[in-house]
Design an enzyme around this catalytic site. Structure first.
Site, PDB file in Angstrom:
ATOM      1  N   GLU A 170       0.844  -1.187   0.000  1.00 50.39           N
ATOM      2  CA  GLU A 170       0.000   0.000   0.000  1.00 50.39           C
ATOM      3  C   GLU A 170       0.885   1.246   0.000  1.00 50.39           C
ATOM      4  O   GLU A 170       1.904   1.278   0.701  1.00 50.39           O
ATOM      5  CB  GLU A 170      -0.864   0.007   1.265  1.00 50.39           C
ATOM      6  CG  GLU A 170      -1.821   1.180   1.334  1.00 50.39           C
ATOM      7  CD  GLU A 170      -2.575   1.239   2.662  1.00 50.39           C
ATOM      8  OE1 GLU A 170      -2.024   0.780   3.684  1.00 50.39           O
ATOM      9  OE2 GLU A 170      -3.705   1.742   2.672  1.00 50.39           O
ATOM     10  N   LYS A 179     -10.215   0.638  -1.628  1.00 49.77           N
ATOM     11  CA  LYS A 179     -10.253   0.337  -0.195  1.00 49.77           C
ATOM     12  C   LYS A 179     -11.572   0.769   0.439  1.00 49.77           C
ATOM     13  O   LYS A 179     -12.040   1.890   0.223  1.00 49.77           O
ATOM     14  CB  LYS A 179      -9.089   1.064   0.478  1.00 49.77           C
ATOM     15  CG  LYS A 179      -8.827   0.669   1.923  1.00 49.77           C
ATOM     16  CD  LYS A 179      -7.586   1.413   2.426  1.00 49.77           C
ATOM     17  CE  LYS A 179      -7.175   1.032   3.818  1.00 49.77           C
ATOM     18  NZ  LYS A 179      -5.994   1.819   4.272  1.00 49.77           N
ATOM     19  N   CYS A 200      -4.664  -3.244   3.953  1.00 48.49           N
ATOM     20  CA  CYS A 200      -4.322  -2.768   5.288  1.00 48.49           C
ATOM     21  C   CYS A 200      -5.429  -2.903   6.331  1.00 48.49           C
ATOM     22  O   CYS A 200      -5.763  -3.995   6.770  1.00 48.49           O
ATOM     23  CB  CYS A 200      -3.797  -1.338   5.197  1.00 48.49           C
ATOM     24  SG  CYS A 200      -2.684  -0.921   6.559  1.00 48.49           S
TER      25      CYS A 200
END
Ligand SMILES: *[C@@H]1O[C@H](CO)[C@@H](O)[C@H](O)[C@H]1NC(C)=O
Ligand SMILES: *[C@@H]1O[C@H](CO)[C@@H](O)[C@H](O)[C@H]1NC(C)=O
Ligand SMILES: *[C@@H]1O[C@H](CO)[C@@H](O)[C@H](O)[C@H]1NC(C)=O
Ligand SMILES: *[C@@H]1O[C@H](CO)[C@@H](O)[C@H](O)[C@H]1NC(C)=O
Ligand SMILES: *[C@@H]1O[C@H](CO)[C@@H](O)[C@H](O)[C@H]1NC(C)=O
Ligand SMILES: *[C@@H]1O[C@H](CO)[C@@H](O)[C@H](O)[C@H]1NC(C)=O
Ligand SMILES: *[C@@H]1O[C@H](CO)[C@@H](O)[C@H](O)[C@H]1NC(C)=O
Ligand SMILES: *[C@@H]1O[C@H](CO)[C@@H](O)[C@H](O)[C@H]1NC(C)=O
Ligand SMILES: CC(=O)N[C@H]1CO[C@H](CO)[C@@H](O)[C@@H]1O
Length: 545
Positions: free
Chosen positions: A75, A172, A205
């Site tokens: 990321e 995301k 993440c």
């Protein structure tokens, strides 16, 4: 002449087909994940992305020499976390949707950044699947309902196949105080197929701590392999990077290819290749080296039978006024600055030697069955339990349940979560509990050795009994240097986002980018980074493991 060429064409097609058949018949594929510390050019997003993409291409070349089928980058690895709080993100890239079957290497769409073209060409040249994360410039309608006048920015994974074509794009969902980005709307659950017969899912993440999309992939779709890019902040004692990655892959029993952004002086880092309940194939979490390509063979797993159990989220049932925040103390271990959980609201009992006892907190009980030889005067151990809510960052309160044995540096609860060598040992460590409606939870084994890696000398049994799940984590050989041994449970029913999506748009223009996206409580990253940089000059020595 014509006939000759078409014969050759047919021959090539056949060769290609049989090559694919061979790949599909192999019982493994070769994965590469890159622990990566990006470079950054001050105030210059385009140059920064360009420089990092050139470094990526060197890793793709290296990976080719080891016959890697699929390589994963972290990321923020192209953009870095060092872009200042820009009002304009003119360096974000357009990413054509997979349905367009677009190949940036040969295409000419405007707005697609040169770096993506170069990476697409490298994927094609080296015939490799490549997964990168980049800031995406997406068009949004109607313009006046959009942040940034017709534009929305996403934190996005892009997947290239062996021809350089974009075959997947994931935005995301669970942003971690990244106000310049907009979460995927509607929420996305993204998968892609490969010519070696494996279907992957991907997420980013902070997503790892939530049910959508991560558990949709494993529980609803039956996905066997996931790709994970992160810029995670390690937090002792339950959420250091490799501990969390392994705990998740183990809990869901899937292969996981995890690539971490390395900035150990601020706590970022951690990459690995995990084989679900078959253990860890490869992992790194260290201050040195900051850059490394990890390569492993990954045995193929069967897809699971898809299920249709959905989380029924109803936070209103639970008052959220009783919660805690992690504190911001840090300690350097292995060259990595670790954040520290604030467990002072946990129930606990100090270990004296043997223990065979149940502990309960707000109706949640665990049985601890422990035989320890506590000979080390510099470390203590405690059995702890918690059933409640905590903050991750400043914008989301989440339900957790935890029971664990923790290392402590003195006889206070607040000192627990220390990560230091200890000659005290455990010959028996058994923690058992029951979840009444397991579909509402993610229960991860959470183990940490003082080397900062999880250890694997245990069994985790989680068998179902109707809607219940009985959990039992048990050591199966004598263990030393234990920091954490327990079960970390996310209770999705209690989650509450403080900043809603529409509110976060309001912040888009006036909050400097933190860009961070792990599990931390940093309020001012840059101050802490510079403080830690000073600390770092003293430390760094590496225990490898
Ligand atoms: C892309 O690749 C070309 C050819 O190797 C190189 O000249 C250029 O600098 C690269 N651009 C970026 C942004 O990396
Ligand atoms: C882009 O490519 C398409 C087809 O490959 C072509 O028709 C078009 O003229 C090109 N546009 C530009 C601006 O080069
Ligand atoms: C929004 O974008 C449109 C089209 O690019 C432009 O004409 C308009 O001036 C912009 N409005 C603002 C407030 O920036
Ligand atoms: C993902 O799971 C959530 C919660 O269980 C559910 O509401 C949602 O419909 C699922 N989304 C997809 C795309 O499967
Ligand atoms: C830890 O949390 C407790 C409440 O649970 C709070 O009183 C205390 O100030 C916190 N400590 C730190 C260092 O944040
Ligand atoms: C532990 O406690 C249970 C019930 O409290 C008891 O049945 C069992 O014998 C005990 N085991 C040991 C090893 O002391
Ligand atoms: C505690 O562990 C011992 C040794 O493994 C085992 O014999 C005993 O049955 C356990 N007791 C409980 C209550 O689980
Ligand atoms: C515990 O860790 C220390 C430091 O890494 C090491 O020297 C020691 O051998 C370890 N103890 C055992 C029993 O493995
Ligand atoms: C590897 C790489 O692309 N380096 C470039 C980084 O940016 C500087 C400054 O523009 C270039 O000169 C380098 O070529």
């Amino acid at each position: 002449m014509r006939g000759y060429w078409s014969c050759l064409g047919l021959l090539l097609a056949l060769v290609q087909l049989s090559y694919e058949a061979v790949l599909e018949n192999k019982d493994y594929y070769v994965a590469g994940v890159v622990e990566f510390s990006p470079v950054s050019v001050r105030d210059n997003g385009v140059e920064t992305i360009g420089n990092n993409s050139n470094l990526y291409i060197k890793y793709i070349e290296q990976a080719k020499q080891q016959n890697v089928d699929i390589i994963v980058f972290p990321e923020d690895g192209l953009t870095s976390l060092n872009m200042p709080g820009l009002l304009s993100m003119d360096w974000a890239t357009v990413i054509p949707a997979p349905e367009e079957k677009y190949v940036p290497c040969t295409g000419n769409r405007s707005g697609v950044t040169q770096a993506l073209k170069n990476i697409s060409c490298a994927a094609k040249q080296h015939s490799m699947y490549v997964v990168v994360n980049i800031a995406e410039h997406a068009t949004c309608y109607p313009a006046d309902k959009c942040p940034y006048n017709g534009t929305r920015y996403h934190n996005t994974q892009v997947v290239f196949d062996r021809t350089g074509q974009i075959i997947a794009r994931y935005r995301k969902v669970n942003l971690y105080m990244e106000h310049r980005f907009h979460p995927a709307d509607p929420q996305e659950v993204i998968t892609f197929d490969t010519d070696f017969g494996v279907t992957f899912g991907t997420f980013i993440c902070f997503d790892i701590l939530f049910s959508v999309p991560a558990l949709n992939l494993t529980r609803n779709l039956g996905i066997s392999d996931v790709i994970y890019s992160a810029a995670w902040f390690s937090e002792a004692p339950f959420l250091t990077a490799v501990e969390t990655q392994f705990g998740w892959a183990y809990a869901e029993d899937v292969n996981m290819l995890a690539s971490g952004y390395s900035r150990p002086e601020a706590g970022n880092g951690g990459s690995g290749i995990y084989l679900g309940r078959q253990g860890i194939a490869n992992a790194i979490l260290s201050g040195d080296p900051k850059n490394r390509l990890l390569v492993s063979r990954v045995p193929k797993k069967a897809m699971k039978k898809p299920r249709t159990e959905y989380i029924r989220s109803d936070p209103s049932k639970f008052p959220a006024n009783d919660y805690y925040r992690a504190d911001s103390r840090t300690k350097i271990v292995n060259g990595v600055a670790l954040l520290h959980d604030n467990i002072s609201a946990f129930e606990s009992v100090p270990l004296k030697g043997s223990m065979n006892q149940s502990l309960c907190h707000r109706g949640f009980c665990c049985n601890f069955n422990v035989t320890a030889n506590l000979v080390d005067a510099t470390t203590n151990y405690r059995a702890v339990i918690y059933n409640g809510i905590r903050f991750y960052g400043r914008e989301v309160k989440c339900g957790i349940r935890v029971c664990a044995v923790l290392q402590c540096s003195d006889n206070t609860l607040a000192s627990c979560g220390s990560v230091v060598p200890s000659s005290s040992s455990f010959s028996n460590l058994e923690i058992t509990t029951t979840l009444e409606d397991y579909t509402q939870f993610l229960a991860m084994p959470s183990t940490l050795h003082t080397s900062l890696y999880p250890f694997e000398q245990w069994t985790f049994d989680d068998h179902k009994d109707g809607n219940r799940k009985h959990l039992k984590l048990a050591l199966n050989q004598v263990a030393y240097n234990i920091t954490t041994f327990g079960i970390y449970i996310r209770d999705f029913n209690r989650d509450q986002w403080i900043i809603t999506k529409s509110q976060s748009d309001l912040f888009a223009n006036d909050v400097p980018m933190t860009g961070v996206s792990g599990a931390s409580s940093f309020s001012d990253v840059s101050t802490i980074v510079s403080f830690l940089t000073i600390l770092m000059t003293f430390t760094i020595h590496v225990i490898s493991g």
